[in-house]
Design a protein around this motif. Structure first.
Motif, PDB file in Angstrom:
ATOM      1  N   ARG A 169      12.539  17.112  -5.830  1.00 33.72           N
ATOM      2  CA  ARG A 169      11.591  17.612  -4.832  1.00 33.72           C
ATOM      3  C   ARG A 169      10.262  16.860  -4.876  1.00 33.72           C
ATOM      4  N   PHE A 172       8.877  14.704  -2.020  1.00 39.02           N
ATOM      5  CA  PHE A 172       8.327  15.306  -0.812  1.00 39.02           C
ATOM      6  C   PHE A 172       6.932  15.886  -1.052  1.00 39.02           C
ATOM      7  N   HIS A 175       3.064  13.451   1.835  1.00 42.48           N
ATOM      8  CA  HIS A 175       3.575  13.123   3.163  1.00 42.48           C
ATOM      9  C   HIS A 175       2.639  12.138   3.850  1.00 42.48           C
ATOM     10  N   ARG A 200       9.514  10.457   0.198  1.00 48.13           N
ATOM     11  CA  ARG A 200      10.456  10.559   1.323  1.00 48.13           C
ATOM     12  C   ARG A 200       9.870  11.262   2.528  1.00 48.13           C
ATOM     13  N   GLY A 201       8.645  11.768   2.428  1.00 49.80           N
ATOM     14  CA  GLY A 201       8.041  12.493   3.531  1.00 49.80           C
ATOM     15  C   GLY A 201       7.162  11.603   4.380  1.00 49.80           C
ATOM     16  N   SER A 223      10.920  14.563   7.994  1.00 54.39           N
ATOM     17  CA  SER A 223       9.779  15.382   8.371  1.00 54.39           C
ATOM     18  C   SER A 223      10.283  16.755   8.799  1.00 54.39           C
TER      19      SER A 223
END
Length: 461
Positions: A169, A172, A175, A200-201, A223
């Motif tokens: 997690r 993420f 962002h 990854r965001g 997103s």
């Protein structure tokens, strides 16, 4: 955007350099390094974008004609014979060989990252001519990737101390909100992709297209549906709760995540009375996660206060490390005023109040993609050797009043010694010792094609 001729994608004075080398010069070798700056380590990334999108494309007769007309009118000489030779002998492809470390490599600053030399002795001037575009192709994405990597380390340290959340997690937790703050769509795509080496965001769609085209990654980032002030305030102040309920109705549900900016009028009232009371049962029942976004106030304290209010309204649990965690139905994201200092301060303030780091995520805009320059990591490209009449000669600078600008001598290699990368003269490399500066491009052809998934693994070993 109109394509700029390769010959015009250079500083003006480069056009005069073909007349400035010693007689008999056959080859010029130059290298790129970060000489230090804001970070002690750099994450190398982005060269392949330039190689694939630009340097593999040949120049044309029209490019030469246009450059000749413009540069002569501009007040510079023009090397018509040299560029005609590139076109006629090499089909318009740049006769150079480029070596570079693997993308995703994290190295102490002060090491060579790229080395370039011409392959045709008739055009030694072409190495320096490419400096403007080549250096830019390296310093910008590497600086963004480096900043993002160091931010990941800050967040990871707080997670390791206070959180039980699965490590997957973490990607993420930061962002990319930076597309509108970037200087161009090209900058957004390159810088946005550099961030996606670590996380990854993203909301920067252009970065996803570049990842697919250049690095073989079908979907590099993700997103969620999110509100902006215009959609919330369009309901009017008296119907603020209705605007929020509409977000839950349209985007909430089992396993879903929805972010709602909540500071259009009074973020504390919105959190305590609307989210925490009027809509609390809907938030709990939807089976997904509401992410409350404060977007004003002191970024170091306001989001921590919002976490505290949500804890009072929705309750908390205590994890194995003794820190409080909000229920899965609510979280907070801070996307205003975010940088290295404020993220560290927010995480420190959360910890001081007994909250785990995974209660909050961050969104970073202009500070991620735009609030940096070539001097953030003190990037430079310098000539380190030339071959004149068959003999290699060291080339270097050594300013008496600025030792930090001294450059490296001789053809270079990058090796691992005592577990650390070291830049050495190529002839000092031991037998069997790998040169980490591997060939990536020669005479118009890409010779090493990296995949984003491999770059990501390499960067976080």
């Amino acid at each position: 955007m109109t394509r700029i001729s390769r010959i015009l994608d250079a500083d003006s004075y480069k056009a005069s350099h073909f007349l400035q080398y010693p007689p008999g010069t056959e080859f010029v070798s130059s290298y790129i390094e970060s000489r230090g700056g804001a970070f002690a380590q750099s994450l190398f990334f982005g060269l392949q974008i330039y190689l694939k999108d630009v340097l593999t494309q040949p120049i044309t007769r029209a490019d030469i004609d246009e450059a000749e007309e413009m540069l002569l009118a501009h007040g510079e000489p023009f090397n018509r014979a040299g560029w005609d030779h590139v076109l006629n002998a090499h089909g318009g492809h740049m006769p150079v060989r480029i070596e570079a470390v693997r993308e995703g490599s994290v190295l102490p600053t002060g090491n060579a990252l790229v080395q370039i030399v011409n392959t045709d002795p008739r055009v030694p001037w072409i190495v320096s001519y490419l400096e403007t575009a080549l250096l830019r192709a390296v310093w910008y994405p590497t600086t963004v990737a480096t900043r993002s990597w160091h931010l990941k380390k800050i967040i990871d340290a707080a997670w390791s101390e206070t959180s039980d959340a699965p490590q997957e997690r973490l990607v993420f937790a930061l962002h990319d909100f930076g597309a509108r703050g970037a200087s161009s769509s090209e900058s957004a795509s390159i810088g946005g992709l550099a961030h996606l080496v670590n996380f990854r965001g993203t909301d920067t769609l252009a970065a996803l297209a570049t990842a697919r085209r250049v690095y073989h990654e079908p979907m590099a980032g993700f997103s969620i549906p999110a509100a902006e002030h215009s959609t919330i305030t369009s309901w009017g102040r008296e119907r603020e709760a209705d605007a929020y309920a509409n977000m839950l109705r349209n985007f909430g549900g089992p396993g879903k995540v929805v972010a709602v900016v909540s500071d259009s009028y009074d973020v504390y009232r919105a959190t305590a009375e609307i989210w925490g009371e009027s809509l609390a049962s809907q938030v709990r029942a939807m089976g997904g996660t509401l992410v409350v976004r404060p977007d004003s106030g002191d970024p170091r304290t306001t989001p921590v206060e919002i976490v505290g209010i949500l804890a009072e309204k929705f309750g908390v649990r205590t994890n194995s490390k003794g820190f409080r965690v909000l229920p899965d139905c609510v979280r907070v994201i801070q996307g205003d005023g975010v940088d290295e200092d404020s993220i560290a301060a927010i995480l420190d303030n959360l910890r001081a109040k007994g909250f785990a780091a995974d209660n909050i995520a961050f969104g970073m805009g202009g500070a991620l993609l735009q609030k940096l320059d070539r001097d953030t990591l003190k990037f430079a490209m310098k000539t380190n050797a030339i071959r004149v009449d068959g003999e290699w000669i060291d080339v270097f600078k050594q300013p008496i009043d600025d030792p930090g600008k001294a450059s490296k001598k001789g053809r270079l290699a990058l090796v691992l010694r005592d577990g650390a990368p070291r830049t050495i003269r190529a002839e000092e490399r031991h037998e069997g010792e790998e040169n980490l500066l591997g060939e990536v491009f020669v005479d118009g052809r890409l010779t090493r094609d990296e995949r984003l998934e491999d770059i990501r693994r390499r960067s976080w070993r």
